[in-house]
Design a protein around this motif. Structure first.
Motif, PDB file in Angstrom:
ATOM      1  N   TYR A 263       1.227  -0.841   0.186  1.00  0.00           N
ATOM      2  CA  TYR A 263       0.173   0.036  -0.291  1.00  0.00           C
ATOM      3  C   TYR A 263       0.498   1.241  -0.031  1.00  0.00           C
ATOM      4  O   TYR A 263       0.036   2.364  -0.467  1.00  0.00           O
ATOM      5  CB  TYR A 263      -0.987   0.136   1.305  1.00  0.00           C
ATOM      6  CG  TYR A 263      -1.714  -1.119   1.388  1.00  0.00           C
ATOM      7  CD1 TYR A 263      -1.664  -2.037  -0.105  1.00  0.00           C
ATOM      8  CD2 TYR A 263      -2.482  -1.335   2.420  1.00  0.00           C
ATOM      9  CE1 TYR A 263      -3.476  -2.497  -0.084  1.00  0.00           C
ATOM     10  CE2 TYR A 263      -3.556  -2.372   2.450  1.00  0.00           C
ATOM     11  CZ  TYR A 263      -3.579  -3.061   0.837  1.00  0.00           C
ATOM     12  OH  TYR A 263      -4.500  -5.007   1.786  1.00  0.00           O
ATOM     13  N   GLU A 264       2.089   1.082   0.928  1.00  0.00           N
ATOM     14  CA  GLU A 264       2.807   2.433   0.765  1.00  0.00           C
ATOM     15  C   GLU A 264       3.385   2.298  -0.635  1.00  0.00           C
ATOM     16  O   GLU A 264       3.600   4.262  -0.829  1.00  0.00           O
ATOM     17  CB  GLU A 264       3.480   2.198   1.598  1.00  0.00           C
ATOM     18  CG  GLU A 264       5.152   2.994   2.019  1.00  0.00           C
ATOM     19  CD  GLU A 264       6.480   3.330   1.509  1.00  0.00           C
ATOM     20  OE1 GLU A 264       6.819   4.923   1.522  1.00  0.00           O
ATOM     21  OE2 GLU A 264       6.478   2.250   0.754  1.00  0.00           O
ATOM     22  N   VAL A 265       3.867   1.763  -1.315  1.00  0.00           N
ATOM     23  CA  VAL A 265       4.102   1.958  -2.837  1.00  0.00           C
ATOM     24  C   VAL A 265       3.247   2.470  -3.536  1.00  0.00           C
ATOM     25  O   VAL A 265       3.257   3.568  -4.731  1.00  0.00           O
ATOM     26  CB  VAL A 265       4.654   0.241  -3.231  1.00  0.00           C
ATOM     27  CG1 VAL A 265       4.837   0.811  -4.459  1.00  0.00           C
ATOM     28  CG2 VAL A 265       5.764   0.057  -2.169  1.00  0.00           C
ATOM     29  N   LEU A 266       2.108   1.466  -4.066  1.00  0.00           N
ATOM     30  CA  LEU A 266       1.036   1.953  -4.430  1.00  0.00           C
ATOM     31  C   LEU A 266       0.338   2.863  -4.639  1.00  0.00           C
ATOM     32  O   LEU A 266       0.190   3.616  -4.910  1.00  0.00           O
ATOM     33  CB  LEU A 266      -0.068   1.083  -4.344  1.00  0.00           C
ATOM     34  CG  LEU A 266       0.193  -0.471  -4.791  1.00  0.00           C
ATOM     35  CD1 LEU A 266      -0.997  -1.784  -4.149  1.00  0.00           C
ATOM     36  CD2 LEU A 266       0.530  -0.660  -6.487  1.00  0.00           C
ATOM     37  N   THR A 267       0.467   3.920  -2.832  1.00  0.00           N
ATOM     38  CA  THR A 267      -0.230   5.173  -2.526  1.00  0.00           C
ATOM     39  C   THR A 267       0.694   6.206  -2.743  1.00  0.00           C
ATOM     40  O   THR A 267       0.867   7.341  -4.049  1.00  0.00           O
ATOM     41  CB  THR A 267      -1.127   5.261  -1.465  1.00  0.00           C
ATOM     42  OG1 THR A 267      -0.092   4.620  -0.648  1.00  0.00           O
ATOM     43  CG2 THR A 267      -2.100   4.151  -1.647  1.00  0.00           C
ATOM     44  N   ALA A 268       2.267   6.042  -1.696  1.00  0.00           N
ATOM     45  CA  ALA A 268       2.395   6.828  -1.726  1.00  0.00           C
ATOM     46  C   ALA A 268       3.268   7.337  -2.382  1.00  0.00           C
ATOM     47  O   ALA A 268       4.314   8.537  -3.236  1.00  0.00           O
ATOM     48  CB  ALA A 268       3.282   6.675   0.156  1.00  0.00           C
TER      49      ALA A 268
ATOM     50  N   ALA B 238       4.472   7.671   5.398  1.00  0.00           N
ATOM     51  CA  ALA B 238       4.746   7.250   7.204  1.00  0.00           C
ATOM     52  C   ALA B 238       3.960   6.268   7.302  1.00  0.00           C
ATOM     53  O   ALA B 238       3.598   6.203   8.848  1.00  0.00           O
ATOM     54  CB  ALA B 238       4.952   8.788   7.370  1.00  0.00           C
ATOM     55  N   PHE B 239       2.532   6.823   7.022  1.00  0.00           N
ATOM     56  CA  PHE B 239       1.227   6.523   7.332  1.00  0.00           C
ATOM     57  C   PHE B 239       1.408   4.898   7.574  1.00  0.00           C
ATOM     58  O   PHE B 239       1.498   4.537   8.218  1.00  0.00           O
ATOM     59  CB  PHE B 239       0.213   6.826   7.051  1.00  0.00           C
ATOM     60  CG  PHE B 239      -0.677   6.180   7.251  1.00  0.00           C
ATOM     61  CD1 PHE B 239      -2.220   6.694   8.186  1.00  0.00           C
ATOM     62  CD2 PHE B 239      -1.912   5.266   6.768  1.00  0.00           C
ATOM     63  CE1 PHE B 239      -3.613   6.190   8.233  1.00  0.00           C
ATOM     64  CE2 PHE B 239      -2.075   4.440   7.320  1.00  0.00           C
ATOM     65  CZ  PHE B 239      -3.939   4.547   8.068  1.00  0.00           C
ATOM     66  N   TRP B 240       1.460   3.921   6.284  1.00  0.00           N
ATOM     67  CA  TRP B 240       1.908   2.910   6.416  1.00  0.00           C
ATOM     68  C   TRP B 240       3.002   2.695   6.668  1.00  0.00           C
ATOM     69  O   TRP B 240       2.836   1.397   7.344  1.00  0.00           O
ATOM     70  CB  TRP B 240       1.642   3.075   4.460  1.00  0.00           C
ATOM     71  CG  TRP B 240       0.535   3.373   3.759  1.00  0.00           C
ATOM     72  CD1 TRP B 240       0.178   3.603   3.134  1.00  0.00           C
ATOM     73  CD2 TRP B 240      -0.816   2.125   3.682  1.00  0.00           C
ATOM     74  NE1 TRP B 240      -0.716   3.877   2.526  1.00  0.00           N
ATOM     75  CE2 TRP B 240      -1.539   3.510   3.274  1.00  0.00           C
ATOM     76  CE3 TRP B 240      -1.215   1.647   4.801  1.00  0.00           C
ATOM     77  CZ2 TRP B 240      -3.216   2.473   3.170  1.00  0.00           C
ATOM     78  CZ3 TRP B 240      -2.803   1.463   5.364  1.00  0.00           C
ATOM     79  CH2 TRP B 240      -3.124   1.568   4.171  1.00  0.00           C
TER      80      TRP B 240
END
Length: 453
Positions: free
Chosen positions: A97-102, A140-142
């Motif tokens: 998710y960190e890669v796909l979003t942020a 940072a969130f993920w």
């Protein structure tokens, strides 16, 4: 040393180096957005210069963070295969998710932010800067969602072979310690960047390379610092109460409380002795430990002797005091510095040289505090990778010889030392030669005015 200890040291080296750059880029991206906004609002050359200068520092920092982050992911497969085998159902999607979003947001709009000032409309350029800043915060969130789950796991179930499965994604992401860690990290980033801004600005004045952006940058850094440090104190206190509830062994190690007791004093300094279960040469303030940790003078704190699994005391004890000591220093310097700067009518050139040297000396103080806090968090979780579920010893590689781990550790140390020195030299050079950084790629302020109207 065996492969377990060497792998732990190697991962500590990797994450210690990597975290230096996200802790700057997270907050610096928002400072850059602010400088960009003030440029459009005022058309003042000082804000324009600040935007140009610090955008380039952000780009260098972001690149260093990306490069150093790649090597950490490799270690999940080489040094810690047991972690992904047992906890991959949770860790894999969160990292994905960190890669796909942020990362996609950052990588997709960073080019527009850096190179599109004269190629797109000013509103599009401003939007790109905001999206990059949002991307850093989402990243940072993920990452902190995963790390917090490893500290206070919930929302999962474990099968007969010890593999962890997802039961509730919302409970996994918003686990008990996540809100505190996330806000704590954002404030740590804000403080790190605030002192970076003030420190480099002070260095420019001392080296007679100050320019039209210097006063704006120092004022912005100190103003954010005086607010963020106060918020950090309250968030840190709430985080401590959360740790007392969910990781009491870590809290006992932080304060070197060996046996359960009430009316616990606060140990300012000392030398924890795990063999005798005493704190040698301790300097204590009566009752203050219970007051801070329980908000009651006669509050009870569980001692380390009650826990079967306990972290090493000395590293956690000393790292916590370094973090708090730097925080107190930040409080004093930021508030006094802001007062003197305001008294000087926001002209940093009128500040006494000793204060400018103090700012310059604290340029990277946020790094020290962040690393110390990270060591408290990660060492205090031992002997577990996933607290109470997955012991660290069960996740380490069984096939890579300790000699190979030691060799790669030395290579990492040499490489990171060179990279860190290069980064610091680049920042020093840019601070001492700002004329090129602030006079390239002018914004089309006339076009910006037309769009705002």
């Amino acid at each position: 040393m065996d492969a377990l200890m060497l792998s732990r040291i190697q991962f500590a080296v990797n994450i210690s180096f990597h975290i230096l750059f996200p802790v700057i880029s997270i907050a610096l991206s928002w400072f850059v957005v602010y400088f960009r906004y003030k440029t459009g609002k005022t058309n003042h050359e000082g804000w324009l210069a600040a935007y140009r200068f610090w955008t380039k520092i952000f780009a260098v920092t972001f690149a260093m963070g990306v490069v150093s982050g790649v090597t950490m992911s490799f270690q999940f497969g080489t040094n810690w295969p047991g972690f992904m085998e047992r906890a991959g159902n949770v860790a894999g999607p969160l990292l994905g998710y960190e890669v796909l979003t942020a990362f996609f947001l950052e990588a997709g709009f960073l080019g527009i932010m850096l190179f599109g000032r004269e190629r797109v409309s000013q509103r599009v350029h401003m939007a790109a800067s905001v999206i990059v800043a949002i991307g850093t915060s989402i990243s940072a969130f993920w990452i902190l969602a995963l790390d917090s789950w490893m500290q206070t796991p919930q929302g999962h179930w474990v099968d007969s072979e010890g593999v962890i499965h997802v039961a509730n994604w919302l409970q996994i992401i918003f686990n008990p310690s996540f809100p505190y860690r996330f806000v704590h990290m954002l404030l740590a980033s804000a403080l790190t960047v605030s002192f970076l801004l003030a420190g480099l600005s002070a260095w420019q004045i001392l080296k007679n390379t100050a320019h039209s952006a210097t006063s704006n940058v120092m004022k912005s850094g100190l103003t954010v610092a005086v607010i963020a440090i106060v918020l950090q104190i309250f968030v840190g206190d709430a985080h401590g109460l959360n740790t007392k509830e969910y990781q009491p062994a870590k809290l006992a190690a932080i304060e070197a409380v060996w046996h359960t007791e009430k009316n616990v004093p606060l140990t300012l300094f000392g030398w924890p002795n795990e063999k005798t279960q005493t704190t040698d040469y301790g300097v204590e303030v009566p009752y203050l430990g219970s007051l801070i940790l329980t908000h009651s003078l006669d509050g009870e704190i569980q001692g380390l002797s009650e826990f079967e699994h306990k972290p090493p005391v000395a590293p956690v004890f000393f790292a916590f005091r370094i973090m708090v000591g730097i925080g107190v220093l930040m409080l004093l310097v930021s508030w006094f510095g802001w007062y003197r700067l305001r008294k000087s009518r926001w002209q940093p050139q009128r500040l006494p040289r000793w204060l400018l040297y103090t700012f310059a000396g604290m340029t990277f103080s946020g790094w020290v505090a962040t690393l110390a806090g990270w060591y408290v968090t990660e060492i205090g979780r031992q002997p577990f990778l996933v607290y109470g579920i997955l012991p660290t010893a069960e996740a380490v590689t069984k096939v890579v010889p300790s000699g190979d781990v030691g060799l790669t550790l030395v290579m990492y140390l040499v490489l990171y030392a060179v990279m860190l020195l290069s980064y610091l030299m680049v920042l020093k050079y840019m601070a001492e030669h700002p004329e090129h950084e602030i006079h390239t790629g002018r914004l089309n302020t006339a076009d910006l005015n037309a769009e705002e109207q």
